[in-house]
Design a protein around this motif. Structure first.
Motif, PDB file in Angstrom:
ATOM      1  N   GLY A  25      91.472 -36.977  29.035  1.00 56.63           N
ATOM      2  CA  GLY A  25      91.730 -37.897  30.131  1.00 56.63           C
ATOM      3  C   GLY A  25      92.723 -38.981  29.819  1.00 56.63           C
ATOM      4  N   ASP A  26      93.044 -39.200  28.521  1.00 59.28           N
ATOM      5  CA  ASP A  26      94.031 -40.219  28.163  1.00 59.28           C
ATOM      6  C   ASP A  26      95.439 -39.730  28.483  1.00 59.28           C
ATOM      7  N   HIS A  27      96.380 -40.643  28.444  1.00 60.77           N
ATOM      8  CA  HIS A  27      97.771 -40.307  28.742  1.00 60.77           C
ATOM      9  C   HIS A  27      98.323 -39.348  27.683  1.00 60.77           C
ATOM     10  N   VAL A  28      99.272 -38.550  28.077  1.00 60.32           N
ATOM     11  CA  VAL A  28      99.924 -37.617  27.151  1.00 60.32           C
ATOM     12  C   VAL A  28     101.152 -38.298  26.579  1.00 60.32           C
ATOM     13  N   PRO A  29     101.567 -37.937  25.378  1.00 61.36           N
ATOM     14  CA  PRO A  29     102.750 -38.583  24.786  1.00 61.36           C
ATOM     15  C   PRO A  29     104.034 -38.205  25.519  1.00 61.36           C
ATOM     16  N   ALA A  30     105.016 -39.029  25.352  1.00 60.99           N
ATOM     17  CA  ALA A  30     106.314 -38.794  25.996  1.00 60.99           C
ATOM     18  C   ALA A  30     106.988 -37.568  25.366  1.00 60.99           C
ATOM     19  N   PRO A  31     107.845 -36.898  26.133  1.00 61.64           N
ATOM     20  CA  PRO A  31     108.561 -35.738  25.568  1.00 61.64           C
ATOM     21  C   PRO A  31     109.402 -36.147  24.365  1.00 61.64           C
ATOM     22  N   LEU A  32     109.563 -35.223  23.447  1.00 57.60           N
ATOM     23  CA  LEU A  32     110.330 -35.484  22.225  1.00 57.60           C
ATOM     24  C   LEU A  32     111.825 -35.503  22.513  1.00 57.60           C
ATOM     25  N   GLU A  33     112.496 -36.329  21.751  1.00 56.85           N
ATOM     26  CA  GLU A  33     113.955 -36.314  21.780  1.00 56.85           C
ATOM     27  C   GLU A  33     114.454 -35.112  20.975  1.00 56.85           C
ATOM     28  N   ALA A  34     115.683 -34.734  21.217  1.00 55.40           N
ATOM     29  CA  ALA A  34     116.273 -33.608  20.500  1.00 55.40           C
ATOM     30  C   ALA A  34     116.275 -33.888  19.002  1.00 55.40           C
ATOM     31  N   GLY A  35     115.810 -32.936  18.216  1.00 54.28           N
ATOM     32  CA  GLY A  35     115.794 -33.066  16.766  1.00 54.28           C
ATOM     33  C   GLY A  35     114.556 -33.734  16.215  1.00 54.28           C
ATOM     34  N   ASP A  36     113.662 -34.234  17.089  1.00 53.52           N
ATOM     35  CA  ASP A  36     112.431 -34.889  16.617  1.00 53.52           C
ATOM     36  C   ASP A  36     111.312 -33.866  16.424  1.00 53.52           C
ATOM     37  N   GLY A  37     110.322 -34.291  15.692  1.00 54.26           N
ATOM     38  CA  GLY A  37     109.164 -33.437  15.462  1.00 54.26           C
ATOM     39  C   GLY A  37     107.867 -34.209  15.608  1.00 54.26           C
ATOM     40  N   ARG A  38     106.827 -33.514  15.983  1.00 56.84           N
ATOM     41  CA  ARG A  38     105.518 -34.152  16.146  1.00 56.84           C
ATOM     42  C   ARG A  38     104.438 -33.159  15.715  1.00 56.84           C
ATOM     43  N   LEU A  39     103.393 -33.698  15.117  1.00 56.25           N
ATOM     44  CA  LEU A  39     102.229 -32.901  14.716  1.00 56.25           C
ATOM     45  C   LEU A  39     101.011 -33.447  15.433  1.00 56.25           C
ATOM     46  N   THR A  40     100.266 -32.566  16.102  1.00 62.43           N
ATOM     47  CA  THR A  40      99.049 -32.963  16.827  1.00 62.43           C
ATOM     48  C   THR A  40      97.848 -32.249  16.221  1.00 62.43           C
ATOM     49  N   LEU A  41      96.879 -33.044  15.752  1.00 61.11           N
ATOM     50  CA  LEU A  41      95.622 -32.510  15.233  1.00 61.11           C
ATOM     51  C   LEU A  41      94.615 -32.514  16.374  1.00 61.11           C
ATOM     52  N   VAL A  42      93.936 -31.403  16.604  1.00 60.19           N
ATOM     53  CA  VAL A  42      93.027 -31.264  17.741  1.00 60.19           C
ATOM     54  C   VAL A  42      91.642 -30.869  17.230  1.00 60.19           C
ATOM     55  N   SER A  43      90.614 -31.527  17.750  1.00 59.18           N
ATOM     56  CA  SER A  43      89.231 -31.174  17.410  1.00 59.18           C
ATOM     57  C   SER A  43      88.317 -31.633  18.543  1.00 59.18           C
ATOM     58  N   SER A  44      87.043 -31.294  18.426  1.00 54.74           N
ATOM     59  CA  SER A  44      86.058 -31.722  19.422  1.00 54.74           C
ATOM     60  C   SER A  44      85.493 -33.077  19.034  1.00 54.74           C
ATOM     61  N   ALA A  45      84.922 -33.775  20.018  1.00 54.44           N
ATOM     62  CA  ALA A  45      84.339 -35.095  19.787  1.00 54.44           C
ATOM     63  C   ALA A  45      82.972 -35.152  20.451  1.00 54.44           C
TER      64      ALA A  45
END
Length: 348
Positions: free
Chosen positions: A225-245
């Motif tokens: 339900g929280d906001h999603v991150p902004a789209p990445l700029e060209a050449g950027d990288g992001r790592l998302t860790l996902v689990s249950s709570a």
């Protein structure tokens, strides 16, 4: 009505003397009735232990269980079901942790060998041009703030996340340009991502792949339900860790940790497929229904053994049967519990 009667003439009696010595006149002719043969009682048929009706030859061939035996049968069944539940509990709390540690050690050895021989996969396909099989080690992720050092495997099905953190196949590998996503369990099978919601902004995450070591910095911890991150700029990288709570084994939401790539991004090979090609079992909080036949077969075998052991207690002996039944039922219970974990969500 008599079965037969013999009317035979009897000898006329000559009379008997009375008290005064005179002989009394003989009585009239009387027929002599033959004795009827005694009617023997028909043998009663035995009754079964389950009803008061007579049992036929086929029923008499089956062992009879009286009321005490039925109580013992029920008690034995309850004991076996209790052992089965103990097997489930052991699988989730103890055996799964041992299984996870073993699988991680094997995956780490295999990945080190691939790194040494420059054969570690760096995209959706391997050196042979085929899709990287699910369960193949593709990276090592380290989170010093949590003391986490885990091997990342290709795929996010419940079967894969039992052995370690899973990389969602439609996303780039960690360290590459783009948004990489990895799934990890909260509690069962090592629970590698059980504390990722405790990460603070600025925490460091490192990822080692066939292209080298990449460094990330945590920028956000969000839930369903929280906001999603902004789209990445060209050449950027992001790592998302996902689990249950939520409570252990009773998750009520999904937690995601976003970390931005602060080291130089590695090139991303051309993808072979996208999100639409993923199977339903690879999505968030999904189970793998392909194990249903094996689970049902295991439960049928278990039910048959419960009946067999219960009868064995009656005709073989309680102590002897328990010596054989306890380890067998626990083993089958652990196997059934292992299949059940595949049906459960891949993040639990």
């Amino acid at each position: 009505m008599t079965s037969f009667t013999s009317w035979l003439p009897s000898r006329r009696p000559t009379g008997e003397q009375d008290a005064s010595g005179r002989r009394r006149a003989a009585g009239p002719w009387r027929p002599i009735r033959a004795l009827r043969p005694s009617r023997s009682k028909r043998p009663t048929r035995p009754v079964t232990g389950w009803s008061h009706e007579s049992a036929g030859p086929a029923a008499r061939a089956i062992p009879v269980l009286g009321a005490p035996d039925r109580w013992r049968f029920s008690g034995s069944a309850i004991v076996v079901v209790g052992l089965l539940l103990v097997g489930f509990a052991l699988q989730f709390t103890a055996v799964s942790q041992v299984t996870y540690s073993r699988d991680q050690q094997l995956a780490r050895d295999a990945f080190r060998y691939q790194l040494a021989n420059a054969t570690a996969p760096v995209g959706q396909t391997g050196t042979d041009g085929r899709l990287v099989p699910e369960g193949t080690p593709v990276a090592i992720v380290q989170v010093p703030a949590l003391g986490l050092d885990t091997v990342v495997l290709q795929g996010t099905t419940s079967e894969t996340t039992r052995s370690g953190v899973g990389h969602r196949r439609d996303t780039p590998l960690p360290g590459q340009v783009g948004a990489s996503v990895v799934y990890g369990r909260q509690t069962a099978y090592g629970g590698p991502f059980g504390r990722i919601d405790q990460l603070d902004k600025g925490a460091v995450i490192t990822a080692t792949t066939g292209q080298g070591t990449a460094k990330y910095r945590v920028v956000d911890v969000r839930r369903t339900g929280d906001h999603v991150p902004a789209p990445l700029e060209a050449g950027d990288g992001r790592l998302t860790l996902v689990s249950s709570a939520g409570l252990p084994f009773l998750p009520d939401s999904v937690v995601r940790v976003d970390a931005e790539l602060v080291s130089k991004a590695a090139p991303t090979p051309t993808p072979s497929f996208g999100y639409a090609a993923l199977a339903p079992a690879e999505l968030t909080m999904a189970g793998d229904g392909s194990v249903w036949p094996f689970l049902v077969l295991g439960l049928i075998v278990l039910a048959g053994m419960v009946a067999l052991f219960a009868v064995g207690m009656r005709f073989w002996g309680r102590r002897q049967t328990l010596v054989v039944a306890v380890p067998v039922v626990l083993a089958v219970g652990l196997s059934a519990a292992s299949q059940l974990t595949v049906l459960l969500p891949n993040l639990m």
